[in-house]
Write a protein that holds these residues in place. Sequence first.
Motif, PDB file in Angstrom:
ATOM      1  N   LEU A 186      59.183 -16.288  24.913  1.00 16.55           N
ATOM      2  CA  LEU A 186      57.782 -16.280  25.351  1.00 16.55           C
ATOM      3  C   LEU A 186      57.153 -14.914  25.128  1.00 16.55           C
ATOM      4  CD1 LEU A 186      55.353 -17.538  26.764  1.00 16.55           C
ATOM      5  CD2 LEU A 186      56.390 -16.901  28.950  1.00 16.55           C
ATOM      6  N   GLN A 187      57.914 -13.871  25.457  1.00 19.33           N
ATOM      7  CA  GLN A 187      57.426 -12.505  25.245  1.00 19.33           C
ATOM      8  C   GLN A 187      57.139 -12.257  23.766  1.00 19.33           C
ATOM      9  OE1 GLN A 187      60.228  -9.578  26.547  1.00 19.33           O
ATOM     10  NE2 GLN A 187      58.878  -7.843  26.184  1.00 19.33           N
ATOM     11  N   GLN A 188      58.006 -12.762  22.896  1.00 22.75           N
ATOM     12  CA  GLN A 188      57.807 -12.587  21.460  1.00 22.75           C
ATOM     13  C   GLN A 188      56.600 -13.389  20.960  1.00 22.75           C
ATOM     14  OE1 GLN A 188      59.617 -10.466  19.481  1.00 22.75           O
ATOM     15  NE2 GLN A 188      60.486  -9.807  21.436  1.00 22.75           N
ATOM     16  N   ILE A 189      56.417 -14.600  21.524  1.00 19.96           N
ATOM     17  CA  ILE A 189      55.263 -15.420  21.132  1.00 19.96           C
ATOM     18  C   ILE A 189      53.956 -14.706  21.465  1.00 19.96           C
ATOM     19  CG2 ILE A 189      53.988 -17.528  21.722  1.00 19.96           C
ATOM     20  CD1 ILE A 189      56.671 -18.951  21.967  1.00 19.96           C
ATOM     21  N   VAL A 190      53.887 -14.165  22.681  1.00 22.64           N
ATOM     22  CA  VAL A 190      52.671 -13.456  23.100  1.00 22.64           C
ATOM     23  C   VAL A 190      52.429 -12.247  22.206  1.00 22.64           C
ATOM     24  CG1 VAL A 190      51.615 -12.144  24.975  1.00 22.64           C
ATOM     25  CG2 VAL A 190      52.861 -14.255  25.472  1.00 22.64           C
ATOM     26  N   GLY A 191      53.497 -11.501  21.909  1.00 21.36           N
ATOM     27  CA  GLY A 191      53.352 -10.337  21.050  1.00 21.36           C
ATOM     28  C   GLY A 191      52.930 -10.699  19.638  1.00 21.36           C
ATOM     29  N   ALA A 192      53.493 -11.797  19.116  1.00 18.40           N
ATOM     30  CA  ALA A 192      53.147 -12.221  17.757  1.00 18.40           C
ATOM     31  C   ALA A 192      51.726 -12.767  17.669  1.00 18.40           C
ATOM     32  CB  ALA A 192      54.138 -13.285  17.275  1.00 18.40           C
ATOM     33  N   ALA A 193      51.215 -13.318  18.786  1.00 19.14           N
ATOM     34  CA  ALA A 193      49.879 -13.912  18.763  1.00 19.14           C
ATOM     35  C   ALA A 193      48.777 -12.862  18.827  1.00 19.14           C
ATOM     36  CB  ALA A 193      49.731 -14.887  19.935  1.00 19.14           C
ATOM     37  N   GLU A 194      49.080 -11.693  19.338  1.00 16.64           N
ATOM     38  CA  GLU A 194      48.042 -10.678  19.516  1.00 16.64           C
ATOM     39  C   GLU A 194      47.349 -10.275  18.208  1.00 16.64           C
ATOM     40  OE1 GLU A 194      49.835  -7.488  21.632  1.00 16.64           O
ATOM     41  OE2 GLU A 194      49.784  -8.509  23.575  1.00 16.64           O
ATOM     42  N   PRO A 195      48.081 -10.009  17.095  1.00 13.58           N
ATOM     43  CA  PRO A 195      47.388  -9.638  15.851  1.00 13.58           C
ATOM     44  C   PRO A 195      46.492 -10.737  15.299  1.00 13.58           C
ATOM     45  CG  PRO A 195      49.716  -9.050  15.740  1.00 13.58           C
ATOM     46  CD  PRO A 195      49.543  -9.919  16.934  1.00 13.58           C
ATOM     47  N   LEU A 196      46.753 -12.000  15.697  1.00  6.45           N
ATOM     48  CA  LEU A 196      45.925 -13.092  15.187  1.00  6.45           C
ATOM     49  C   LEU A 196      44.487 -12.991  15.681  1.00  6.45           C
ATOM     50  CD1 LEU A 196      48.389 -16.107  15.608  1.00  6.45           C
ATOM     51  CD2 LEU A 196      47.804 -14.909  13.502  1.00  6.45           C
ATOM     52  N   GLY A 197      44.294 -12.265  16.786  1.00  4.31           N
ATOM     53  CA  GLY A 197      42.938 -12.117  17.317  1.00  4.31           C
ATOM     54  C   GLY A 197      42.008 -11.394  16.361  1.00  4.31           C
ATOM     55  N   ALA A 198      42.567 -10.554  15.493  1.00 11.32           N
ATOM     56  CA  ALA A 198      41.744  -9.806  14.538  1.00 11.32           C
ATOM     57  C   ALA A 198      41.674 -10.484  13.175  1.00 11.32           C
ATOM     58  CB  ALA A 198      42.312  -8.396  14.372  1.00 11.32           C
ATOM     59  N   SER A 199      42.258 -11.682  13.056  1.00  7.79           N
ATOM     60  CA  SER A 199      42.291 -12.363  11.764  1.00  7.79           C
ATOM     61  C   SER A 199      41.036 -13.199  11.564  1.00  7.79           C
ATOM     62  CB  SER A 199      43.532 -13.266  11.685  1.00  7.79           C
ATOM     63  OG  SER A 199      43.458 -14.111  10.558  1.00  7.79           O
ATOM     64  N   PRO A 200      40.212 -12.893  10.553  1.00  8.06           N
ATOM     65  CA  PRO A 200      39.012 -13.711  10.316  1.00  8.06           C
ATOM     66  C   PRO A 200      39.350 -15.126   9.882  1.00  8.06           C
ATOM     67  CG  PRO A 200      39.330 -12.081   8.564  1.00  8.06           C
ATOM     68  CD  PRO A 200      40.311 -11.752   9.622  1.00  8.06           C
ATOM     69  N   VAL A 201      40.487 -15.289   9.179  1.00  2.55           N
ATOM     70  CA  VAL A 201      40.888 -16.634   8.747  1.00  2.55           C
ATOM     71  C   VAL A 201      41.213 -17.501   9.957  1.00  2.55           C
ATOM     72  CG1 VAL A 201      42.598 -17.960   7.451  1.00  2.55           C
ATOM     73  CG2 VAL A 201      41.761 -15.783   6.549  1.00  2.55           C
ATOM     74  N   MET A 202      41.985 -16.950  10.902  1.00  2.00           N
ATOM     75  CA  MET A 202      42.328 -17.700  12.112  1.00  2.00           C
ATOM     76  C   MET A 202      41.076 -18.021  12.918  1.00  2.00           C
ATOM     77  SD  MET A 202      44.588 -19.160  13.978  1.00  2.00           S
ATOM     78  CE  MET A 202      46.126 -18.583  13.237  1.00  2.00           C
ATOM     79  N   ALA A 203      40.157 -17.059  13.018  1.00  4.20           N
ATOM     80  CA  ALA A 203      38.924 -17.292  13.766  1.00  4.20           C
ATOM     81  C   ALA A 203      38.108 -18.421  13.130  1.00  4.20           C
ATOM     82  CB  ALA A 203      38.103 -16.004  13.820  1.00  4.20           C
ATOM     83  N   GLU A 204      38.062 -18.435  11.791  1.00  5.43           N
ATOM     84  CA  GLU A 204      37.316 -19.487  11.088  1.00  5.43           C
ATOM     85  C   GLU A 204      37.982 -20.847  11.287  1.00  5.43           C
ATOM     86  OE1 GLU A 204      35.798 -20.474   6.531  1.00  5.43           O
ATOM     87  OE2 GLU A 204      36.501 -18.465   7.066  1.00  5.43           O
ATOM     88  N   LEU A 205      39.340 -20.863  11.231  1.00  5.63           N
ATOM     89  CA  LEU A 205      40.073 -22.113  11.415  1.00  5.63           C
ATOM     90  C   LEU A 205      39.860 -22.664  12.817  1.00  5.63           C
ATOM     91  CD1 LEU A 205      42.145 -24.236  10.502  1.00  5.63           C
ATOM     92  CD2 LEU A 205      43.954 -22.660  11.230  1.00  5.63           C
TER      93      LEU A 205
END
Length: 283
Positions: free
Chosen positions: A125-144
Amino acid sequence: MVRTGMPRAFGAGLRRFLGGAVRNRFVGFGAGLAVTMLLQSSTATSVLISSFAARGIVETGPALAVMLGADVGTALIALLLSFQISWLAFLFLFLGVAVFLGTENGRARNLARVGIGLGLVLLALQQIVGAAEPLGASPVMAELMGALVDTPLVGFLLAALLTWLVHSSLAIVLLVASLAATGVVPLELALALVLGANAGAGIVAAVMTAHAPPAGRRAPIGNLLKRGGTALLLLPFVGQILPLLQEAVPFDLVTVAGHIGFNVLLALIFLPLTGPFDRLLLW
Protein backbone atom coordinates in the motif's frame (compact mmCIF):
# COMPACT_ATOMS: atom_id res chain seq x y z
CA MET A 1 -0.07 -15.73 2.68
CA VAL A 2 -2.79 -14.44 5.03
CA ARG A 3 -5.46 -16.53 3.33
CA THR A 4 -3.35 -19.71 3.55
CA GLY A 5 -1.88 -19.02 6.99
CA MET A 6 -5.19 -18.55 8.84
CA PRO A 7 -6.87 -21.77 7.58
CA ARG A 8 -3.70 -23.76 8.30
CA ALA A 9 -3.56 -22.40 11.84
CA PHE A 10 -7.28 -22.52 12.63
CA GLY A 11 -8.78 -24.35 9.61
CA ALA A 12 -11.06 -26.81 11.43
CA GLY A 13 -12.05 -24.16 13.97
CA LEU A 14 -12.93 -21.65 11.27
CA ARG A 15 -15.07 -24.22 9.46
CA ARG A 16 -16.90 -25.18 12.68
CA PHE A 17 -17.40 -21.50 13.50
CA LEU A 18 -18.90 -20.73 10.09
CA GLY A 19 -20.90 -23.96 10.00
CA GLY A 20 -22.55 -23.17 13.34
CA ALA A 21 -23.12 -19.50 12.62
CA VAL A 22 -25.11 -19.95 9.40
CA ARG A 23 -28.14 -21.27 11.29
CA ASN A 24 -29.16 -17.64 11.92
CA ARG A 25 -28.79 -14.99 9.22
CA PHE A 26 -27.78 -12.21 11.62
CA VAL A 27 -25.18 -14.39 13.33
CA GLY A 28 -24.09 -15.53 9.88
CA PHE A 29 -23.61 -11.90 8.84
CA GLY A 30 -21.38 -11.30 11.86
CA ALA A 31 -19.46 -14.51 11.21
CA GLY A 32 -18.83 -13.52 7.58
CA LEU A 33 -17.56 -10.13 8.71
CA ALA A 34 -15.26 -11.62 11.36
CA VAL A 35 -13.81 -14.38 9.16
CA THR A 36 -13.17 -11.92 6.33
CA MET A 37 -11.30 -9.60 8.68
CA LEU A 38 -9.07 -12.59 9.49
CA LEU A 39 -8.69 -13.90 5.93
CA GLN A 40 -8.35 -10.41 4.36
CA SER A 41 -10.52 -11.57 1.46
CA SER A 42 -14.29 -11.65 0.96
CA THR A 43 -13.71 -13.97 -2.01
CA ALA A 44 -12.03 -16.54 0.25
CA THR A 45 -15.01 -16.43 2.63
CA SER A 46 -17.46 -16.68 -0.27
CA VAL A 47 -15.74 -19.74 -1.74
CA LEU A 48 -15.58 -21.39 1.70
CA ILE A 49 -19.29 -20.90 2.42
CA SER A 50 -20.16 -21.98 -1.14
CA SER A 51 -18.39 -25.29 -0.48
CA PHE A 52 -20.68 -25.75 2.55
CA ALA A 53 -23.72 -25.05 0.38
CA ALA A 54 -22.53 -27.49 -2.29
CA ARG A 55 -22.37 -30.26 0.33
CA GLY A 56 -25.84 -29.44 1.65
CA ILE A 57 -24.55 -28.17 5.01
CA VAL A 58 -26.14 -24.75 4.58
CA GLU A 59 -29.00 -23.29 2.54
CA THR A 60 -28.52 -20.48 0.05
CA GLY A 61 -30.23 -17.83 2.24
CA PRO A 62 -27.86 -18.16 5.22
CA ALA A 63 -24.90 -18.39 2.82
CA LEU A 64 -25.96 -15.06 1.32
CA ALA A 65 -26.05 -13.55 4.84
CA VAL A 66 -22.45 -14.69 5.39
CA MET A 67 -21.44 -13.12 2.07
CA LEU A 68 -23.10 -9.83 3.03
CA GLY A 69 -20.99 -9.82 6.19
CA ALA A 70 -17.90 -10.66 4.14
CA ASP A 71 -18.55 -7.68 1.87
CA VAL A 72 -18.76 -5.31 4.85
CA GLY A 73 -15.65 -6.94 6.34
CA THR A 74 -13.49 -6.29 3.29
CA ALA A 75 -14.75 -2.67 3.21
CA LEU A 76 -13.65 -2.20 6.83
CA ILE A 77 -10.22 -3.62 5.94
CA ALA A 78 -9.94 -0.92 3.27
CA LEU A 79 -10.70 1.70 5.93
CA LEU A 80 -8.02 0.35 8.29
CA LEU A 81 -5.41 0.26 5.53
CA SER A 82 -6.22 3.82 4.45
CA PHE A 83 -4.82 5.24 7.69
CA GLN A 84 -1.15 6.09 8.12
CA ILE A 85 -0.10 2.73 9.56
CA SER A 86 2.59 1.83 7.05
CA TRP A 87 5.14 1.72 9.91
CA LEU A 88 3.38 -1.43 11.07
CA ALA A 89 4.61 -3.17 7.91
CA PHE A 90 8.15 -3.44 9.26
CA LEU A 91 6.93 -4.61 12.67
CA PHE A 92 4.78 -7.37 11.14
CA LEU A 93 7.59 -8.43 8.80
CA PHE A 94 10.21 -8.49 11.56
CA LEU A 95 8.06 -10.44 14.02
CA GLY A 96 6.74 -12.77 11.33
CA VAL A 97 10.19 -13.71 10.04
CA ALA A 98 11.61 -14.02 13.57
CA VAL A 99 8.84 -16.38 14.71
CA PHE A 100 8.87 -18.38 11.46
CA LEU A 101 12.62 -19.01 11.71
CA GLY A 102 12.68 -19.40 15.49
CA THR A 103 10.16 -22.18 16.08
CA GLU A 104 9.08 -25.52 14.69
CA ASN A 105 5.55 -25.24 16.10
CA GLY A 106 3.13 -25.56 13.17
CA ARG A 107 0.49 -23.14 14.40
CA ALA A 108 3.06 -20.51 15.38
CA ARG A 109 4.72 -20.76 11.96
CA ASN A 110 1.38 -20.37 10.20
CA LEU A 111 0.53 -17.32 12.31
CA ALA A 112 3.97 -16.00 11.39
CA ARG A 113 2.98 -16.41 7.72
CA VAL A 114 -0.08 -14.27 8.47
CA GLY A 115 2.15 -11.60 10.01
CA ILE A 116 4.49 -11.62 7.02
CA GLY A 117 1.51 -11.40 4.67
CA LEU A 118 0.01 -8.44 6.53
CA GLY A 119 3.39 -6.73 6.51
CA LEU A 120 3.65 -7.18 2.74
CA VAL A 121 0.10 -5.83 2.27
CA LEU A 122 0.94 -2.68 4.23
CA LEU A 123 4.26 -2.29 2.44
CA ALA A 124 2.54 -2.69 -0.93
CA LEU A 125 0.00 0.00 0.00
CA GLN A 126 2.84 2.36 0.86
CA GLN A 127 4.44 1.65 -2.52
CA ILE A 128 1.13 2.18 -4.34
CA VAL A 129 0.67 5.59 -2.74
CA GLY A 130 4.25 6.55 -3.54
CA ALA A 131 3.96 5.38 -7.14
CA ALA A 132 0.68 7.26 -7.64
CA GLU A 133 2.05 10.63 -6.56
CA PRO A 134 4.00 11.41 -9.82
CA LEU A 135 0.84 10.66 -11.82
CA GLY A 136 -0.65 13.88 -10.45
CA ALA A 137 1.69 15.88 -12.69
CA SER A 138 1.02 13.77 -15.79
CA PRO A 139 -1.03 15.62 -18.44
CA VAL A 140 -1.83 12.31 -20.16
CA MET A 141 -3.30 10.84 -16.96
CA ALA A 142 -5.25 14.04 -16.31
CA GLU A 143 -6.69 13.93 -19.84
CA LEU A 144 -7.57 10.23 -19.49
CA MET A 145 -9.30 10.73 -16.15
CA GLY A 146 -11.11 13.78 -17.52
CA ALA A 147 -12.47 11.68 -20.38
CA LEU A 148 -13.66 8.99 -17.96
CA VAL A 149 -15.51 11.58 -15.88
CA ASP A 150 -17.80 12.16 -18.85
CA THR A 151 -18.29 8.40 -19.35
CA PRO A 152 -18.66 6.90 -15.85
CA LEU A 153 -20.03 3.65 -17.25
CA VAL A 154 -16.70 3.04 -19.04
CA GLY A 155 -14.85 3.64 -15.76
CA PHE A 156 -17.29 1.31 -13.98
CA LEU A 157 -16.64 -1.48 -16.50
CA LEU A 158 -12.87 -0.88 -16.43
CA ALA A 159 -12.78 -1.19 -12.62
CA ALA A 160 -14.90 -4.36 -12.75
CA LEU A 161 -12.52 -5.86 -15.32
CA LEU A 162 -9.41 -4.94 -13.31
CA THR A 163 -10.96 -6.41 -10.15
CA TRP A 164 -11.68 -9.66 -11.95
CA LEU A 165 -8.14 -9.76 -13.36
CA VAL A 166 -6.40 -9.25 -10.00
CA HIS A 167 -9.06 -11.18 -8.01
CA SER A 168 -9.20 -8.46 -5.33
CA SER A 169 -11.63 -5.58 -4.93
CA LEU A 170 -9.56 -4.44 -1.94
CA ALA A 171 -6.49 -3.83 -4.12
CA ILE A 172 -8.47 -1.82 -6.68
CA VAL A 173 -10.32 0.24 -4.05
CA LEU A 174 -7.05 1.10 -2.29
CA LEU A 175 -5.43 2.05 -5.60
CA VAL A 176 -8.39 4.27 -6.55
CA ALA A 177 -8.40 5.83 -3.07
CA SER A 178 -4.69 6.67 -3.29
CA LEU A 179 -5.13 8.21 -6.76
CA ALA A 180 -8.14 10.21 -5.56
CA ALA A 181 -6.25 11.46 -2.50
CA THR A 182 -3.51 12.83 -4.75
CA GLY A 183 -6.06 14.51 -7.02
CA VAL A 184 -5.35 12.34 -10.06
CA VAL A 185 -8.83 10.83 -10.05
CA PRO A 186 -11.79 13.19 -9.47
CA LEU A 187 -13.94 12.04 -6.55
CA GLU A 188 -17.03 11.54 -8.69
CA LEU A 189 -15.10 9.20 -10.98
CA ALA A 190 -13.51 7.49 -7.95
CA LEU A 191 -16.95 6.56 -6.64
CA ALA A 192 -17.90 5.15 -10.05
CA LEU A 193 -14.70 3.08 -10.05
CA VAL A 194 -15.48 1.82 -6.53
CA LEU A 195 -18.93 0.70 -7.68
CA GLY A 196 -17.28 -1.12 -10.58
CA ALA A 197 -14.79 -2.80 -8.23
CA ASN A 198 -17.67 -4.07 -6.09
CA ALA A 199 -19.41 -5.48 -9.15
CA GLY A 200 -16.14 -7.10 -10.24
CA ALA A 201 -15.74 -8.73 -6.83
CA GLY A 202 -19.04 -10.52 -7.38
CA ILE A 203 -17.76 -11.80 -10.73
CA VAL A 204 -14.63 -13.28 -9.09
CA ALA A 205 -16.53 -15.52 -6.66
CA ALA A 206 -19.05 -16.56 -9.33
CA VAL A 207 -16.27 -17.58 -11.74
CA MET A 208 -14.31 -19.46 -9.06
CA THR A 209 -17.38 -21.59 -8.24
CA ALA A 210 -18.56 -22.00 -11.84
CA HIS A 211 -17.94 -25.77 -11.84
CA ALA A 212 -19.51 -26.41 -8.42
CA PRO A 213 -22.85 -28.23 -8.08
CA PRO A 214 -25.93 -26.00 -8.46
CA ALA A 215 -26.32 -25.62 -4.68
CA GLY A 216 -22.76 -24.28 -4.48
CA ARG A 217 -23.26 -21.82 -7.33
CA ARG A 218 -26.46 -20.16 -6.11
CA ALA A 219 -25.00 -18.00 -3.35
CA PRO A 220 -22.10 -16.60 -5.47
CA ILE A 221 -24.51 -15.87 -8.32
CA GLY A 222 -26.87 -14.20 -5.86
CA ASN A 223 -23.96 -12.17 -4.50
CA LEU A 224 -23.08 -11.08 -8.05
CA LEU A 225 -26.68 -10.10 -8.80
CA LYS A 226 -27.09 -8.00 -5.66
CA ARG A 227 -23.66 -6.32 -5.88
CA GLY A 228 -23.62 -5.78 -9.63
CA GLY A 229 -27.29 -4.82 -9.89
CA THR A 230 -27.20 -2.36 -6.99
CA ALA A 231 -23.94 -0.83 -8.24
CA LEU A 232 -25.43 -0.23 -11.67
CA LEU A 233 -28.57 1.30 -10.14
CA LEU A 234 -26.49 3.70 -8.03
CA LEU A 235 -24.09 4.69 -10.82
CA PRO A 236 -26.33 7.49 -12.25
CA PHE A 237 -26.67 9.01 -8.77
CA VAL A 238 -22.97 9.32 -7.94
CA GLY A 239 -23.18 13.10 -8.37
CA GLN A 240 -25.90 13.31 -5.71
CA ILE A 241 -24.15 10.90 -3.32
CA LEU A 242 -20.78 12.67 -3.42
CA PRO A 243 -21.81 15.88 -1.55
CA LEU A 244 -23.24 13.75 1.28
CA LEU A 245 -19.94 11.91 1.69
CA GLN A 246 -17.92 15.12 1.50
CA GLU A 247 -19.93 16.56 4.38
CA ALA A 248 -19.55 13.40 6.48
CA VAL A 249 -15.85 12.48 6.14
CA PRO A 250 -12.49 14.11 5.36
CA PHE A 251 -11.43 14.49 1.71
CA ASP A 252 -8.93 11.60 1.74
CA LEU A 253 -11.52 9.15 3.13
CA VAL A 254 -14.37 9.92 0.72
CA THR A 255 -13.54 7.02 -1.62
CA VAL A 256 -13.24 4.44 1.15
CA ALA A 257 -16.35 5.82 2.87
CA GLY A 258 -18.26 5.32 -0.38
CA HIS A 259 -17.02 1.72 -0.48
CA ILE A 260 -18.15 1.08 3.10
CA GLY A 261 -21.47 2.85 2.59
CA PHE A 262 -22.24 0.77 -0.49
CA ASN A 263 -21.67 -2.53 1.32
CA VAL A 264 -23.57 -1.43 4.43
CA LEU A 265 -26.46 -0.43 2.15
CA LEU A 266 -26.39 -3.90 0.57
CA ALA A 267 -26.59 -5.47 4.03
CA LEU A 268 -29.52 -3.26 5.07
CA ILE A 269 -31.45 -4.05 1.88
CA PHE A 270 -30.74 -7.73 1.39
CA LEU A 271 -30.22 -9.18 4.87
CA PRO A 272 -33.99 -9.14 5.59
CA LEU A 273 -34.60 -10.58 2.09
CA THR A 274 -32.32 -13.63 2.21
CA GLY A 275 -35.33 -15.98 2.36
CA PRO A 276 -37.13 -14.64 -0.74
CA PHE A 277 -33.78 -14.30 -2.54
CA ASP A 278 -33.04 -17.94 -1.71
CA ARG A 279 -36.32 -19.02 -3.33
CA LEU A 280 -35.64 -16.84 -6.38
CA LEU A 281 -32.19 -18.37 -6.89
CA LEU A 282 -33.58 -21.89 -6.41
CA TRP A 283 -36.19 -21.15 -9.06
